[in-house]
Design a protein around this motif. Structure first.
Motif, PDB file in Angstrom:
ATOM      1  N   HIS A   1       2.587   3.671   3.189  1.00 47.41           N
ATOM      2  CA  HIS A   1       3.257   3.702   1.885  1.00 47.41           C
ATOM      3  C   HIS A   1       4.120   2.456   1.695  1.00 47.41           C
ATOM      4  O   HIS A   1       4.868   2.057   2.584  1.00 47.41           O
ATOM      5  N   GLN A   2       4.005   1.837   0.519  1.00 48.26           N
ATOM      6  CA  GLN A   2       4.783   0.637   0.196  1.00 48.26           C
ATOM      7  C   GLN A   2       5.877   0.926  -0.825  1.00 48.26           C
ATOM      8  O   GLN A   2       7.008   0.487  -0.656  1.00 48.26           O
ATOM      9  N   ARG A   3       5.538   1.636  -1.860  1.00 52.80           N
ATOM     10  CA  ARG A   3       6.534   1.930  -2.893  1.00 52.80           C
ATOM     11  C   ARG A   3       6.019   3.048  -3.784  1.00 52.80           C
ATOM     12  O   ARG A   3       4.814   3.288  -3.890  1.00 52.80           O
TER      13      ARG A   3
ATOM     14  N   GLY B   1       4.397   6.138 -10.352  1.00 48.62           N
ATOM     15  CA  GLY B   1       3.299   5.526  -9.628  1.00 48.62           C
ATOM     16  C   GLY B   1       3.587   5.441  -8.147  1.00 48.62           C
ATOM     17  O   GLY B   1       4.714   5.659  -7.696  1.00 48.62           O
ATOM     18  N   THR B   2       2.554   5.135  -7.378  1.00 48.57           N
ATOM     19  CA  THR B   2       2.699   4.995  -5.934  1.00 48.57           C
ATOM     20  C   THR B   2       1.682   3.989  -5.418  1.00 48.57           C
ATOM     21  O   THR B   2       0.645   3.768  -6.060  1.00 48.57           O
ATOM     22  N   GLU B   3       1.987   3.374  -4.261  1.00 51.87           N
ATOM     23  CA  GLU B   3       1.121   2.334  -3.726  1.00 51.87           C
ATOM     24  C   GLU B   3       1.100   2.405  -2.195  1.00 51.87           C
ATOM     25  O   GLU B   3       2.140   2.552  -1.552  1.00 51.87           O
TER      26      GLU B   3
ATOM     27  N   SER C   1      -5.909  -1.625  -0.120  1.00 49.92           N
ATOM     28  CA  SER C   1      -4.814  -1.359  -1.047  1.00 49.92           C
ATOM     29  C   SER C   1      -5.221  -0.210  -1.952  1.00 49.92           C
ATOM     30  O   SER C   1      -6.363  -0.160  -2.429  1.00 49.92           O
ATOM     31  N   LEU C   2      -4.300   0.714  -2.185  1.00 50.00           N
ATOM     32  CA  LEU C   2      -4.563   1.855  -3.066  1.00 50.00           C
ATOM     33  C   LEU C   2      -3.327   2.059  -3.932  1.00 50.00           C
ATOM     34  O   LEU C   2      -2.218   2.215  -3.413  1.00 50.00           O
ATOM     35  N   LYS C   3      -3.535   2.072  -5.248  1.00 52.19           N
ATOM     36  CA  LYS C   3      -2.403   2.118  -6.174  1.00 52.19           C
ATOM     37  C   LYS C   3      -2.724   3.023  -7.347  1.00 52.19           C
ATOM     38  O   LYS C   3      -3.805   2.962  -7.918  1.00 52.19           O
TER      39      LYS C   3
ATOM     40  N   PHE D   1      11.156   4.468  -4.997  1.00 56.91           N
ATOM     41  CA  PHE D   1      11.151   4.992  -3.633  1.00 56.91           C
ATOM     42  C   PHE D   1      10.478   3.966  -2.737  1.00 56.91           C
ATOM     43  O   PHE D   1       9.314   3.629  -2.930  1.00 56.91           O
ATOM     44  N   MET D   2      11.186   3.465  -1.754  1.00 54.53           N
ATOM     45  CA  MET D   2      10.636   2.437  -0.876  1.00 54.53           C
ATOM     46  C   MET D   2      10.261   3.041   0.477  1.00 54.53           C
ATOM     47  O   MET D   2      10.799   4.065   0.885  1.00 54.53           O
TER      48      MET D   2
END
Length: 701
Positions: free
Chosen positions: A157-159, A178-180, A187-189, A700-701
């Protein structure tokens, strides 16, 4: 399957339905910040800032000179250099989405929310041939691909982000999130947005009927990279259960779309390759859903867009680059109006408006960017495009040759006997030059020939009866429209000049343009219906010649910068357009009069505040063929502020601070109000009164 029931007070619709894809996350997004212009009339916008709604891709484009012709809450039609609709090519990740509606209720920009956008390029008039053809007013190119990769071998998880925004006028709620996730290779976003609003109120606190809407957009992007090679896949989904159109005879009662894009990039020994394949399927329904504009008549449309683009770019010599490309686009459309049970007029047959309509474009282009000297940059190119269209046999509600529906029965027979296959060859040429006078000043110059072939509704809208023709048209004027199979393509020749000045504390731009259009698709009066103040015209699409010209000016000044008092900045802009028919010197429809704005911005630490004053001149140059209304001049005052601390962003604003009552110069007529009470004829659509707006977003980081 997960279901959510969410009904705002006063809403007259069924509960909202969500699929599992729809509820991965709800998202909060933001408008895009400014970037400097690098080419003639080019605007790129990147990054996340102000909280916005699904339709607020329109707001960020308005800030960059794009006007909009009013429609539904998320479906306004863009206007560039006084030309609207599909005279502007709007590309979403290279996909050219056709109008799957006789009223263009589902334009391309409605399918993407601002938080899903990575970059926007706006080119008015003089667009490079590599940006697309089949347009005469300019190009709006939207990119949502921006995969991020990490240094880890493991997908992590990135953000993520989640937000909400509320507008008091219309009780509008916008939820976004959103989430990434990413690794070195993957990469999935996900980004999505949901918006819900009641009908807004004008400056007199009167409801502007049939301006309510609900919409959601969702997008999932996955990407893989290996060295410099990258493959990305985008899946998109939109669901609009209802959207009111106050200036149309019908409303949107459902719009469902699914899309997929596959994009591949890699460097080659002698250049860079970009390959892209797109598909978008749309199921669209018009009808009536609200007591604010009652009625009974369903209209069903389904369409599919298929396209691919192959672009290859290579460096040649002295900093020059050559780009060549091949592109293919196909739009398929069915438009059927089901019979209404028990109705003698609208039955017993389905009304087939467009039967298996097809519009196919095949294009090749070559474009050269040439750095002649350190100060002089040239761009020139040629594009050849073949556009073909066709459609099958049609039918009226019934075959009666007498009475109110006889005109449609006769028209259907005549249409079916004609050769409907059409083919047009479009040759686009574009040249622009940028010369750096010194470190602060730049001159830009451009010449272009651009072409646009008629769309399916301009060619194949065959109905002649009053009800049928008033279902055709995206102009919001209450008139009825009739197509012409033999329309010629439009050919526009544009001259554009720009002067740019940029220093540490000041930025100035001046941009005049002049366009001559041969075979401009306009209208002639073929009859009328109603009488007195309720008079409307039967309008036949025709070719004629037209001239459009205008000038825009903008400036930005740093007034003060102090550690204690903060930074103060002033922005101002002004714009005016004129457009006339050459044969009669009459004004063309919906030309925005002179308008200007001044904005004072202040930043102190984490707090940003902006006070904006807008002035709009009255509209007195009117299109008599479309019975266009005059509008009075007005001024609006808006206040916006934003505070950011770590992962939290709070925003607050008051739009139309003084609660001004005004009519929209590009709003068209209020048909919903006319349907409720026709004693005042077709009045102009009004703008929104005061609204108190607040938003929150957390990362959210």
């Amino acid at each position: 399957m997960l279901h959510m029931h969410y009904v705002m007070p006063g809403r007259q619709c069924t509960a909202l339905r969500y699929s599992s894809l729809s509820l991965l996350l709800l998202v909060s997004c933001s408008a895009l910040s400014e970037a400097a212009n690098a080419q003639l009339e080019v605007i790129e916008v990147k990054g996340l800032n102000w909280q916005t709604s699904p339709g607020d891709s329109q707001q960020l484009l308005r800030a960059k000179g794009v006007d909009f012709s009013a429609a539904g809450g998320v479906s306004a039609l863009p206007v560039l250099n006084g030309m609207m609709g599909n005279r502007i090519k709007v590309l979403i990740d290279g996909s050219d989405i056709g109008a799957a509606c006789a009223n263009e209720m589902n334009p391309p920009l409605s399918y993407i929310s601002a938080n899903q956008i990575n970059a926007v390029t706006v080119v008015a008039g003089i667009s490079p041939v590599s940006m697309g053809g089949d347009n005469i007013a300019g190009v709006i190119s939207v990119s949502s691909f921006n995969p991020g990769f990490s240094d880890s071998d493991k997908l992590s998880h990135q953000r993520s982000y989640l937000g909400n925004r509320y507008q008091s006028n219309g009780d509008a709620v916008n939820i976004t999130g959103g989430t990434e996730f990413s690794s070195k290779q993957f990469s999935l976003k996900y980004d999505g947005a949901y918006s819900d609003a009641n009908s807004y109120r004008d400056g007199n606190d009167d409801k502007v009927p049939d301006t309510l809407y609900r919409a959601q957009n969702h997008q999932l992007v996955g990407a893989w990279q290996d060295g410099e090679e990258q493959l990305a896949v985008k899946l998109s989904h939109q669901y609009i259960p209802f959207q009111g159109f106050a200036n149309q005879y019908m409303d949107m009662t459902e719009n469902q779309s699914f899309g997929a894009t596959l994009q591949y990039q890699r460097p080659l020994a002698d250049g860079d390759l970009l390959a892209r394949v797109n598909w978008q399927g749309i199921k669209h329904e018009m009808g009536f859903f609200s007591a604010e504009k009652p009625g009974t008549m369903p209209m069903l449309t389904d369409s599919d867009d298929y396209s691919y683009q192959l672009h290859w770019q290579t460096a040649i010599s002295n900093g020059s680059t050559l780009k060549v490309g091949h592109e293919f686009y196909q739009f398929r459309l069915n438009d059927i109006w089901p019979a209404v049970p028990g109705s003698m007029m609208m039955g017993p047959n389905d009304y087939i408006n467009i039967n298996d309509g097809k519009r196919r474009r095949l294009a090749i282009f070559a474009e050269l960017n040439q750095q002649l000297t350190a100060k002089l940059l040239l761009n020139y190119g040629a594009r050849l495009e073949q556009v073909s269209s066709n459609t099958g046999d049609v039918q009226a509600y019934n075959n009666m040759m007498m009475g109110m529906m006889a005109a449609d029965a006769v028209a259907a027979q005549a249409f079916n006997q004609q050769d409907r296959k059409q083919s047009d060859t479009l040759a686009d040429l574009s040249f622009s030059a940028s010369y750096q006078l010194d470190d602060a000043q730049q001159l830009q110059f451009g010449l272009a020939q651009k072409n646009r072939a008629p769309n399916l509704y301009e060619r194949y809208s065959w109905g002649q009866g009053q009800m049928a023709i008033t279902m055709i048209g995206w102009f919001g004027d209450g008139n009825g429209y009739i197509g012409d199979i033999n329309l010629k393509p439009e050919t526009a020749r544009t001259l554009s000049i720009a002067y740019l000045y940029s220093s540490d504390n000041t930025m100035l731009q001046l941009r005049p343009f002049y366009t001559k259009v041969a075979d401009f698709i306009d209208v002639s009066i073929a009859g009328n219906f109603n009488t007195g103040d309720n008079l409307r015209h039967r309008l036949q699409f025709v070719n004629l010649d037209a001239t459009l010209y205008g000038i825009g000016a903008s400036g930005q000044w740093l007034l003060a910068s102090d550690a204690r008092l903060g930074q103060w900045q002033l922005q101002a802009e002004a714009k005016v357009n004129r457009a006339t028919r050459d044969n009669s010197n009459e004004p063309l429809y919906q030309q925005r009069p002179f308008n200007t704005s001044v904005q004072l911005q202040h930043q102190l630490g984490k707090l940003q505040t902006a006070l904006k004053w807008q002035w709009q001149d009255g509209k007195s140059r009117l299109d008599s063929r479309r019975l266009e209304n005059p509008t009075a001049s007005y001024a609006l005052l808006d206040l916006n502020s934003q505070w950011q601390h770590n992962q939290l962003t709070l925003s607050f604003g008051i739009s139309n601070l003084l609660d001004k009552d005004y009519e929209l110069p590009l709003g068209g007529v209020n048909i919903a109000e006319y349907r409720q009470d026709n004693s005042n004829g077709f009045s102009q659509l009004k703008g929104a009164g005061r609204s108190v707006n607040a938003g929150i977003r957390f990362n959210f980081m």
